[in-house]
Design a protein around this motif. Structure first.
Motif, mmCIF file in Angstrom:
data_model
loop_
_atom_site.group_PDB
_atom_site.id
_atom_site.type_symbol
_atom_site.label_atom_id
_atom_site.label_comp_id
_atom_site.label_asym_id
_atom_site.label_seq_id
_atom_site.Cartn_x
_atom_site.Cartn_y
_atom_site.Cartn_z
ATOM 1 N N VAL A 64 0.845 -1.200 0.000
ATOM 2 C CA VAL A 64 0.000 0.000 0.000
ATOM 3 C C VAL A 64 0.880 1.250 0.000
ATOM 4 O O VAL A 64 1.856 1.335 0.757
ATOM 5 C CB VAL A 64 -0.946 0.004 1.219
ATOM 6 C CG1 VAL A 64 -1.764 1.286 1.260
ATOM 7 C CG2 VAL A 64 -1.863 -1.214 1.181
ATOM 8 N N ASP A 65 0.507 2.221 -0.815
ATOM 9 C CA ASP A 65 1.194 3.519 -0.833
ATOM 10 C C ASP A 65 0.625 4.382 0.289
ATOM 11 O O ASP A 65 -0.546 4.765 0.254
ATOM 12 C CB ASP A 65 0.958 4.187 -2.197
ATOM 13 C CG ASP A 65 1.616 5.554 -2.297
ATOM 14 O OD1 ASP A 65 2.572 5.804 -1.541
ATOM 15 O OD2 ASP A 65 1.155 6.356 -3.145
ATOM 16 N N VAL A 66 1.433 4.678 1.296
ATOM 17 C CA VAL A 66 0.996 5.518 2.414
ATOM 18 C C VAL A 66 1.294 6.972 2.049
ATOM 19 O O VAL A 66 2.459 7.363 1.913
ATOM 20 C CB VAL A 66 1.688 5.118 3.729
ATOM 21 C CG1 VAL A 66 1.238 6.042 4.860
ATOM 22 C CG2 VAL A 66 1.374 3.666 4.072
ATOM 23 N N VAL A 67 0.238 7.761 1.887
ATOM 24 C CA VAL A 67 0.372 9.124 1.360
ATOM 25 C C VAL A 67 0.307 10.145 2.495
ATOM 26 O O VAL A 67 -0.070 9.823 3.627
ATOM 27 C CB VAL A 67 -0.726 9.413 0.310
ATOM 28 C CG1 VAL A 67 -0.615 8.443 -0.860
ATOM 29 C CG2 VAL A 67 -2.118 9.338 0.935
ATOM 30 N N ASP A 68 0.641 11.396 2.159
ATOM 31 C CA ASP A 68 0.735 12.446 3.173
ATOM 32 C C ASP A 68 -0.559 13.221 3.375
ATOM 33 O O ASP A 68 -0.756 13.821 4.437
ATOM 34 C CB ASP A 68 1.844 13.427 2.794
ATOM 35 C CG ASP A 68 3.225 12.783 2.826
ATOM 36 O OD1 ASP A 68 3.420 11.872 3.652
ATOM 37 O OD2 ASP A 68 4.074 13.178 2.015
ATOM 38 N N THR A 69 -1.440 13.251 2.363
ATOM 39 C CA THR A 69 -2.654 14.057 2.472
ATOM 40 C C THR A 69 -3.861 13.293 1.955
ATOM 41 O O THR A 69 -3.734 12.366 1.146
ATOM 42 C CB THR A 69 -2.528 15.369 1.667
ATOM 43 O OG1 THR A 69 -2.514 15.061 0.271
ATOM 44 C CG2 THR A 69 -1.269 16.132 2.047
ATOM 45 N N LEU A 70 -5.044 13.718 2.386
ATOM 46 C CA LEU A 70 -6.283 13.126 1.870
ATOM 47 C C LEU A 70 -6.455 13.436 0.390
ATOM 48 O O LEU A 70 -7.021 12.627 -0.361
ATOM 49 C CB LEU A 70 -7.479 13.652 2.661
ATOM 50 C CG LEU A 70 -7.588 13.162 4.115
ATOM 51 C CD1 LEU A 70 -8.776 13.837 4.804
ATOM 52 C CD2 LEU A 70 -7.735 11.650 4.169
ATOM 53 N N GLU A 71 -5.982 14.577 -0.055
ATOM 54 C CA GLU A 71 -6.060 14.914 -1.474
ATOM 55 C C GLU A 71 -5.256 13.926 -2.306
ATOM 56 O O GLU A 71 -5.700 13.464 -3.365
ATOM 57 C CB GLU A 71 -5.558 16.336 -1.705
ATOM 58 C CG GLU A 71 -5.672 16.789 -3.155
ATOM 59 C CD GLU A 71 -5.224 18.226 -3.360
ATOM 60 O OE1 GLU A 71 -5.383 18.729 -4.496
ATOM 61 O OE2 GLU A 71 -4.705 18.833 -2.405
ATOM 62 N N ASP A 72 -4.048 13.581 -1.819
ATOM 63 C CA ASP A 72 -3.233 12.579 -2.515
ATOM 64 C C ASP A 72 -3.961 11.240 -2.550
ATOM 65 O O ASP A 72 -3.950 10.537 -3.568
ATOM 66 C CB ASP A 72 -1.884 12.408 -1.819
ATOM 67 C CG ASP A 72 -0.989 13.639 -1.956
ATOM 68 O OD1 ASP A 72 -1.222 14.434 -2.890
ATOM 69 O OD2 ASP A 72 -0.080 13.798 -1.111
ATOM 70 N N LEU A 73 -4.588 10.880 -1.453
ATOM 71 C CA LEU A 73 -5.313 9.612 -1.371
ATOM 72 C C LEU A 73 -6.449 9.572 -2.389
ATOM 73 O O LEU A 73 -6.591 8.611 -3.157
ATOM 74 C CB LEU A 73 -5.877 9.423 0.039
ATOM 75 C CG LEU A 73 -6.673 8.132 0.274
ATOM 76 C CD1 LEU A 73 -5.725 6.966 0.463
ATOM 77 C CD2 LEU A 73 -7.585 8.277 1.488
ATOM 78 N N ALA A 74 -7.266 10.621 -2.412
ATOM 79 C CA ALA A 74 -8.429 10.660 -3.292
ATOM 80 C C ALA A 74 -8.028 10.571 -4.757
ATOM 81 O O ALA A 74 -8.794 10.034 -5.580
ATOM 82 C CB ALA A 74 -9.239 11.926 -3.044
ATOM 83 N N GLY A 75 -6.845 11.049 -5.093
ATOM 84 C CA GLY A 75 -6.397 11.005 -6.479
ATOM 85 C C GLY A 75 -5.989 9.632 -6.956
ATOM 86 O O GLY A 75 -5.817 9.421 -8.168
#
Length: 459
Positions: A64-75
């Protein structure tokens, strides 16, 4: 394959769900198909911040790619699971995610305040976003089987449900563990409750509730001694005690999550009309409303006062008649009946072929065509799909679909409905021709808007 994102890593569900979706660290019988967790956001936690580093490492090990922001996640994803341990965090997470237009699963407890629950419901309604929540115990194997049994010993007069009820400050009262045996109760009794009372002691709570139709249920919420899950159902013709195992509840809940995200809520309005001669006017024969919701399909036929429920997870239809009767028709039964009908039809073909009469030979050819139709297919500039066969023709106007999963769910439903229609109405056309049409729609990645069926006069 659905791309899932997960939000908040302070609950064991973050890693347990991921393992099942990504097929890592669990036995093959616990694997869940149709979706994969591709991204996650660790978040923060009031209840258990110390859990986040360990779960983050384990989730990364699942690819899983653990991202820094919810915006990054939603993309990166098609849908999001909000897995915060505390129900108090859920409204804030939904508010932060709602504008991305993605369907959401919110883990139990949905919220810990009625106002928060109403606010989330309003956000879902105002933005036409699928948001849903459930305890995994609702989908425990034993509970699902009990619900099937109850259809055969109806009506259900009352219920005793029991399970653990350890308390915690982050999810006060019954919001932490007690939610599971309570959800078992509603899964069997339905939602239309009227009143509730509770008696509490350090070791257990006893909750009694009454339903508007006069039925009552009791829930024992235990904090001492054995804290297993189970139920006793009091039906018209039987008393059914059941122990409930938690072994497959994560797997089953994750399957339901996939079904819900694949389907969303889709409504289909159908008018069946008949034209008796070329150029004649169309005469409406029946109207129906079909609702695709949470992995199931509900079809209401107005003229019959009948609801047909398609449950692909359980390989069956449930037919609810106007007199409140429920009939189960399994996929296995449908296939057995179709196989028997095909065998009898082939025998009839052999009989007709033995008769040296042109009209009888024509009948034999028509039966063979129904069993194994052959079509010439063409696609017009206006996306009209035509299938032309010797005994049957389809002219179908079609439309694009934004999500391939929606098209496949509709066409799978259409496949099984064609089979069921023959089982219920043996004088109708054998389903093979409609299955060929559905496969042509799959190949074109289109959905039907109008379907015109022409039966040329026999020669």
């Amino acid at each position: 394959m659905l791309r899932l994102g997960i939000v908040d890593f302070d609950s064991s569900h973050s890693i347990e769900f991921t393992r099942r979706f990504n097929h890592v660290g669990v036995p093959p019988d616990q694997h869940v198909e149709g979706a994969r967790v591709v991204a996650g956001w660790a978040g923060d936690s009031e209840m258990a911040p110390e859990r986040i580093p360990g779960f983050t490492s384990a989730i990364r090990d699942c690819g899983v790619d653990v991202v820094d922001t919810l915006e990054d996640l939603a993309g990166e994803v098609d849908a999001i699971l909000v897995l915060s341990l505390s129900g108090f965090a859920h409204l804030g997470r939904v508010e932060a995610l709602i504008d991305y237009g993605l369907p959401l699963f919110v883990d139990k407890p949905f919220t810990c305040r009625a106002d928060d629950a109403e606010a989330i419901s309003e956000l879902a309604s105002s933005t036409n976003t699928l948001i849903w929540s459930s305890s995994g115990l609702r989908f425990a194997d034993e509970l699902v089987h009990l619900q099937d049994e109850l259809k055969r010993v109806d009506p259900l007069h009352g219920l005793l449900s029991y399970g653990p009820a350890w308390r915690t400050e982050g999810n006060p009262g019954y919001f932490h563990y007690a939610i599971h045996p309570i959800e078992q109760t509603f899964a069997c009794m339905g939602p239309d409750w009227d009143w509730v009372s509770a008696t509490t002691s350090p070791e257990a709570d006893i909750v009694t509730a009454g339903w508007r139709d006069g039925r009552m249920a009791t829930v024992r919420l235990t904090r001492a001694g054995s804290t297993a899950y189970g139920l006793v159902a009091f039906a018209e013709d039987a008393v059914l005690p059941r122990f409930v195992s938690t072994r497959s509840v994560y797997r089953n809940l994750c399957r339901e999550i996939v079904q819900a995200f694949e389907s969303g809520d889709v409504r289909v309005y159908t008018v069946v009309s008949r034209v008796d001669q070329p150029g004649g006017s169309a005469k409406p024969v029946s109207h129906s409303l079909t609702l695709f919701h949470a992995g199931k399909v509900y079809d209401y036929v107005e003229s019959l006062g009948e609801v047909v429920i398609f449950e692909p997870v359980h390989d069956r239809f449930i037919i609810l008649g106007g007199n409140y009767t429920a009939t189960e028709v399994t996929f296995t039964e449908i296939n057995q009946i179709l196989h028997s009908a095909e065998t009898q039809s082939l025998k009839r073909v052999a009989e007709l072929q033995g008769i040296s009469d042109e009209s009888e030979q024509r009948k034999a050819a028509a039966i063979r065509f129904q069993l194994a139709p052959e079509f010439e297919m063409s696609v017009g500039q206006s996306n009209e799909l035509r299938l032309v066969g010797e005994f049957l023709e389809y002219a179908v106007t079609t439309a694009d679909v934004e999500r391939p999963q929606i098209a496949e769910q509709y066409l799978t439903y259409a496949d099984w409905t064609a089979r069921l229609n023959y089982v219920l109405h043996p004088q109708s056309l054998f389903p093979a021709a409609r299955l060929e049409l559905n496969n042509a729609l799959r190949a074109q990645q289109r959905l039907p808007v109008t379907v015109e069926l022409n039966l040329p006069a026999a020669g």
